[in-house]
Design a protein around this motif. Structure first.
Motif: not given
Length: 355
Positions: A174-190
């Motif tokens: 909710a605060t932006g301190e956790l962003v569910y994006q990384g450099v390996v496993r994140t689907p590109l459509c995200a």
């Protein structure tokens, strides 16, 4: 008089996709490693990672080796809820690591494994707080940017303390301190619904055809040793296979364009991710009142992206290892792995300081 045996301390970060661990001797980094652990497929993958560490550290493994652990793996859908996830992981670690094991409680204490069911809220997904605490003690004012394979932590540090507004994953989302994006496993459509392709703006397919690892393999920024997850289609990690996966995202085949075109498409996705992280960083800094000149401290296998984020926002930049381990000055390869496994190194350092 015989020489004193060094005090040995292991640190563990039990994730849903990887297990990270380090070994300290008298507070100095002796070794650090990461093993794939698709925990959602079963606890046997955690057992395999623990066995690999035991084999790697055979000479140090014994009653004199103390263990400290943190975790995020309780989130995987192997478990019906996070409470049971924490309890089951703690129990399995206790069986393997022994009586010395202590679990990091983000609320400010250490817990024995038998306390995990009652204290699960403080233990669950607290690894970011361990890393942040170490960096805050070293620098005082900074923003920790830990970009891993799957997620990014953006943690403000003020006056030597962790100044995050959120504590749980839900609050940090909710605060932006956790962003569910990384450099390996994140689907590109995200990363966004549209990309630039040969001068046009085109829609992308909302399918699990490719991941961010394909992008950073093509740009040459993802270290092969840090690239431990399976690809989206189960095929290779060579440039040709990565181009084909990217091509599917825009409804094409790799043979329809040249390597330069696919690299340009990879760059488009990279800059989309950078823009999103920069936006979230601005939110976090505004919420915590972080001044403009405060440095970013990069950690995780995506620390290279954190460095680019610092340049984009005009902030100084440090790597986690140079902040957390300044006196030890580990070799470059070891320092790089310390960046990747920062929570494991951090819980070990905090446990040593506690003793």
């Amino acid at each position: 008089m015989s020489p004193r045996e060094p005090r040995l301390q292991a640190g563990w970060d039990i994730g849903g996709a990887h297990v990270k661990a380090c070994l300290l001797a008298d507070g100095a980094l002796r070794d650090v490693a990461q093993w794939p652990c698709p925990l959602w497929q079963g606890m046997e993958h955690l057992d395999a990672a623990l066995d690999a560490a035991r084999s790697r550290w055979g000479g140090a493994w014994g009653p004199e080796l103390a263990h400290a652990a943190t975790m995020t793996g309780e989130m995987v859908d192997l478990f019906p809820d996070r409470e049971q996830g924490v309890a089951r992981i703690a129990d399995r670690l206790a069986q393997s690591l022994g009586a010395s094991l202590r679990l990091f409680d983000g609320e400010g204490d250490w817990r024995a494994p038998h306390e995990a069911p009652a204290r699960w809220r403080g233990i669950a997904s607290a690894n970011w707080r361990a890393t942040a605490r170490v960096v805050a003690q070293r620098l005082g004012e900074a923003v920790l940017v830990d970009i891993g394979s799957t997620t990014t932590d953006l943690i403000p540090l003020r006056a030597g303390r962790v100044a995050a507004l959120g504590t749980s994953d839900a609050e940090r989302l909710a605060t932006g301190e956790l962003v569910y994006q990384g450099v390996v496993r994140t689907p590109l459509c995200a990363l966004g619904p549209r990309v630039h392709w040969r001068g046009d703006t085109v829609n992308v397919m909302n399918e699990f055809f490719a991941t961010t690892a394909d992008v950073y393999r093509l740009t040459g920024e993802l270290e092969p040793a840090h690239d431990q997850a399976d690809t989206a289609d189960g095929r290779g990690k060579d440039a040709g296979a990565c181009r084909q996966r990217l091509a599917r995202m825009v409804g094409r085949d790799a043979a329809e364009a040249g390597p330069a075109d696919w690299l340009a498409l990879a760059d488009c996705w990279k800059h989309a991710q950078l823009a999103e992280l920069a936006s979230q960083l601005q939110r976090v800094c505004a919420g915590a009142g972080v001044p403009g000149g405060v440095p970013l401290v990069g950690a995780g296998c995506g620390a290279f992206l954190a460095e680019q984020l610092a340049r984009r926002t005009g902030r100084p930049f440090f790597r986690y290892a140079e902040v957390a381990l300044p006196a030890a000055s580990p070799a470059a390869a070891l320092a790089s792995w310390a960046d990747v496994c920062a929570p494991a190194v951090s819980v070990a350092l905090l446990a040593c300081r506690r003793e």
